[in-house]
Design a protein around this motif. Structure first.
Motif, mmCIF file in Angstrom:
data_model
loop_
_atom_site.group_PDB
_atom_site.id
_atom_site.type_symbol
_atom_site.label_atom_id
_atom_site.label_comp_id
_atom_site.label_asym_id
_atom_site.label_seq_id
_atom_site.Cartn_x
_atom_site.Cartn_y
_atom_site.Cartn_z
ATOM 1 N N PRO A 272 0.803 -1.228 0.000
ATOM 2 C CA PRO A 272 0.000 0.000 0.000
ATOM 3 C C PRO A 272 0.832 1.272 0.000
ATOM 4 N N LEU A 273 2.078 1.193 0.466
ATOM 5 C CA LEU A 273 2.924 2.389 0.487
ATOM 6 C C LEU A 273 3.247 2.878 -0.914
ATOM 7 N N MET A 274 3.080 2.024 -1.903
ATOM 8 C CA MET A 274 3.329 2.423 -3.285
ATOM 9 C C MET A 274 2.152 3.168 -3.899
ATOM 10 N N LEU A 275 0.979 3.070 -3.271
ATOM 11 C CA LEU A 275 -0.221 3.662 -3.881
ATOM 12 C C LEU A 275 -0.150 5.184 -3.995
ATOM 13 N N PRO A 276 0.317 5.939 -2.968
ATOM 14 C CA PRO A 276 0.427 7.393 -3.163
ATOM 15 C C PRO A 276 1.349 7.762 -4.320
ATOM 16 N N LEU A 277 2.449 7.026 -4.485
ATOM 17 C CA LEU A 277 3.340 7.301 -5.613
ATOM 18 C C LEU A 277 2.632 7.042 -6.933
ATOM 19 N N LEU A 278 1.895 5.925 -7.013
ATOM 20 C CA LEU A 278 1.144 5.634 -8.233
ATOM 21 C C LEU A 278 0.069 6.692 -8.480
ATOM 22 N N ALA A 279 -0.595 7.145 -7.410
ATOM 23 C CA ALA A 279 -1.610 8.188 -7.555
ATOM 24 C C ALA A 279 -0.980 9.481 -8.067
ATOM 25 N N ALA A 280 0.208 9.823 -7.551
ATOM 26 C CA ALA A 280 0.891 11.026 -8.015
ATOM 27 C C ALA A 280 1.259 10.912 -9.493
ATOM 28 N N LEU A 281 1.721 9.726 -9.916
ATOM 29 C CA LEU A 281 2.063 9.527 -11.327
ATOM 30 C C LEU A 281 0.828 9.624 -12.214
ATOM 31 N N VAL A 282 -0.288 9.040 -11.749
ATOM 32 C CA VAL A 282 -1.535 9.142 -12.514
ATOM 33 C C VAL A 282 -1.981 10.594 -12.609
ATOM 34 N N ALA A 283 -1.916 11.327 -11.496
ATOM 35 C CA ALA A 283 -2.319 12.731 -11.504
ATOM 36 C C ALA A 283 -1.410 13.556 -12.404
ATOM 37 N N TRP A 284 -0.115 13.278 -12.349
ATOM 38 C CA TRP A 284 0.840 14.010 -13.192
ATOM 39 C C TRP A 284 0.521 13.802 -14.667
ATOM 40 N N ALA A 285 0.309 12.536 -15.064
ATOM 41 C CA ALA A 285 0.028 12.244 -16.467
ATOM 42 C C ALA A 285 -1.310 12.839 -16.897
ATOM 43 N N ALA A 286 -2.338 12.692 -16.051
ATOM 44 C CA ALA A 286 -3.669 13.188 -16.413
ATOM 45 C C ALA A 286 -3.684 14.706 -16.498
ATOM 46 N N THR A 287 -3.074 15.376 -15.517
ATOM 47 C CA THR A 287 -3.084 16.837 -15.499
ATOM 48 C C THR A 287 -2.251 17.404 -16.636
ATOM 49 N N ARG A 288 -1.103 16.825 -16.896
ATOM 50 C CA ARG A 288 -0.246 17.318 -17.983
ATOM 51 C C ARG A 288 -0.958 17.187 -19.325
ATOM 52 N N THR A 289 -1.590 16.039 -19.551
ATOM 53 C CA THR A 289 -2.326 15.850 -20.807
ATOM 54 C C THR A 289 -3.460 16.850 -20.933
ATOM 55 N N ALA A 290 -4.224 17.030 -19.831
ATOM 56 C CA ALA A 290 -5.356 17.964 -19.868
ATOM 57 C C ALA A 290 -4.881 19.404 -20.029
ATOM 58 N N ALA A 291 -3.806 19.769 -19.336
ATOM 59 C CA ALA A 291 -3.323 21.151 -19.398
ATOM 60 C C ALA A 291 -2.830 21.499 -20.791
ATOM 61 N N LEU A 292 -2.036 20.635 -21.398
ATOM 62 C CA LEU A 292 -1.524 20.928 -22.735
ATOM 63 C C LEU A 292 -2.649 20.987 -23.763
ATOM 64 N N ALA A 293 -3.638 20.072 -23.602
ATOM 65 C CA ALA A 293 -4.775 20.102 -24.530
ATOM 66 C C ALA A 293 -5.589 21.382 -24.364
ATOM 67 N N LYS A 294 -5.813 21.807 -23.116
ATOM 68 C CA LYS A 294 -6.601 23.018 -22.865
ATOM 69 C C LYS A 294 -5.869 24.260 -23.341
ATOM 70 N N LEU A 295 -4.567 24.285 -23.160
ATOM 71 C CA LEU A 295 -3.794 25.436 -23.600
ATOM 72 C C LEU A 295 -3.820 25.563 -25.125
ATOM 73 N N ARG A 296 -3.836 24.440 -25.815
ATOM 74 C CA ARG A 296 -3.954 24.491 -27.274
ATOM 75 C C ARG A 296 -5.309 25.050 -27.684
ATOM 76 N N GLU A 297 -6.340 24.726 -26.903
ATOM 77 C CA GLU A 297 -7.666 25.256 -27.216
ATOM 78 C C GLU A 297 -7.723 26.770 -27.012
ATOM 79 N N LEU A 298 -6.959 27.272 -26.039
ATOM 80 C CA LEU A 298 -6.994 28.690 -25.717
ATOM 81 C C LEU A 298 -6.106 29.538 -26.626
ATOM 82 N N ASN A 299 -5.425 28.903 -27.576
ATOM 83 C CA ASN A 299 -4.579 29.670 -28.509
ATOM 84 C C ASN A 299 -5.441 30.548 -29.406
#
Length: 299
Positions: A272-299
């Motif tokens: 279970p100690l690995m779960l926060p790290l996995l959650a952080a990696l999932v959040a990093w990937a999801a947020t980065r993908t969403a942020a770059l996509a949204k920024l392209r929309e705002l161009n």
């Protein structure tokens, strides 16, 4: 080598942190989602491991033992039982043959018929059990010998019980991994929605930052850093709550044996100690993908 937070761009940057509002519904939504999903992941992991261990234990126990069921008239039961025991004593690969007592047979039937079953007055078959010695025994040959010397005896080598248990163990493990994957996907979806909401709410701020020369990487990094750290913190809280819940589960004795082994054992508590790290990696990937996509929309 840089630490993982720095390699992912999660180092402390107060200037870029101000791009993302420190409070609001996206803050608690991200933390709550990560915490709730990690809490469920702890239990999914614990139940999957415990169920797999239980099925393996049952399968191993049935693999090493076999039973012979003797059905005969009462006046012939003792003679056939002795014949079976004598036959097993001379069978290669067979160890420790013994006839079950009436009390032992009553204990086997008690879960289905209750403790007051009058075993002595019923015409129940006699059970003889033995263990498989090293090298094993010839089941087909033993069946032929039983048919010749004790026609009322039937060998049950538990094959029909072992196969479903082995299949169940594999399916339980598969369901455990599938549950963890679905939990991770649900968390990624919720964090993506929260990131999109934060980006949309700060569209005007993003335009102003671009006017003053801010690059999209700087802007996206601020959202990625904030949401990743929120998810990690929420996941750590959910992990702690989940592990506490596992510790508070009833012990094997109090559960009457059905919950034997439920939870983690030994080094399994480190999983279970690995779960926060996995959650952080999932959040990093999801947020980065969403942020770059949204920024392209705002161009």
């Amino acid at each position: 080598m840089k630490a993982l937070p720095q390699r992912l761009g999660l180092g402390r940057d107060r200037a870029s942190d101000r791009v993302v509002p420190p409070t609001g519904h996206t803050a608690w939504l991200t933390g709550f989602t990560a915490g709730a999903m990690t809490f469920l992941a702890v239990f999914a992991l614990a139940l999957s491991l415990a169920s797999g261990r239980l099925a393996d234990r049952w399968s191993d126990a049935l693999t090493s033992t076999a039973t012979i069921r003797i059905s005969a008239p009462p006046d012939q039961m003792a003679a056939q039982t002795r014949a079976v025991l004598d036959l097993l004593a001379t069978t290669p690969g067979v160890a420790g043959p013994r006839a079950l007592s009436a009390a032992e047979q009553r204990a086997l039937l008690e879960p289905w018929f209750g403790p007051d079953l009058p075993v002595d007055s019923l015409s129940l078959p006699q059970l003889v059990e033995f263990t498989e010695a090293e090298g094993g025994y010839d089941a087909q040959g033993l069946r032929l010998r039983l048919q010749a010397e004790a026609p009322g005896a039937v060998l049950d080598d538990h094959t029909r019980w072992r196969r479903p248990l082995a299949v169940a163990a594999e399916r339980l493990r598969l369901l455990g991994w599938l549950s963890l994957a679905l939990i991770g996907g649900a968390m990624a979806a919720m964090i993506t929605l929260a990131a999109n909401a934060a980006l949309a709410a700060n569209a005007q701020v993003i335009r102003v930052l671009r006017l003053v020369g801010a690059q999209d990487g700087f802007i996206a990094g601020a959202f990625v850093r904030r949401f990743t750290l929120r998810a990690a913190a929420g996941s750590a809280a959910g992990m702690a709550a989940g592990m506490l819940g596992i510790l508070l589960l009833p012990s094997a004795d109090a559960a009457g044996g059905f919950l034997t082994g439920l939870g983690f054992q030994g080094r399994g508590w480190l999983l279970p100690l690995m779960l926060p790290l996995l959650a952080a990696l999932v959040a990093w990937a999801a947020t980065r993908t969403a942020a770059l996509a949204k920024l392209r929309e705002l161009n």
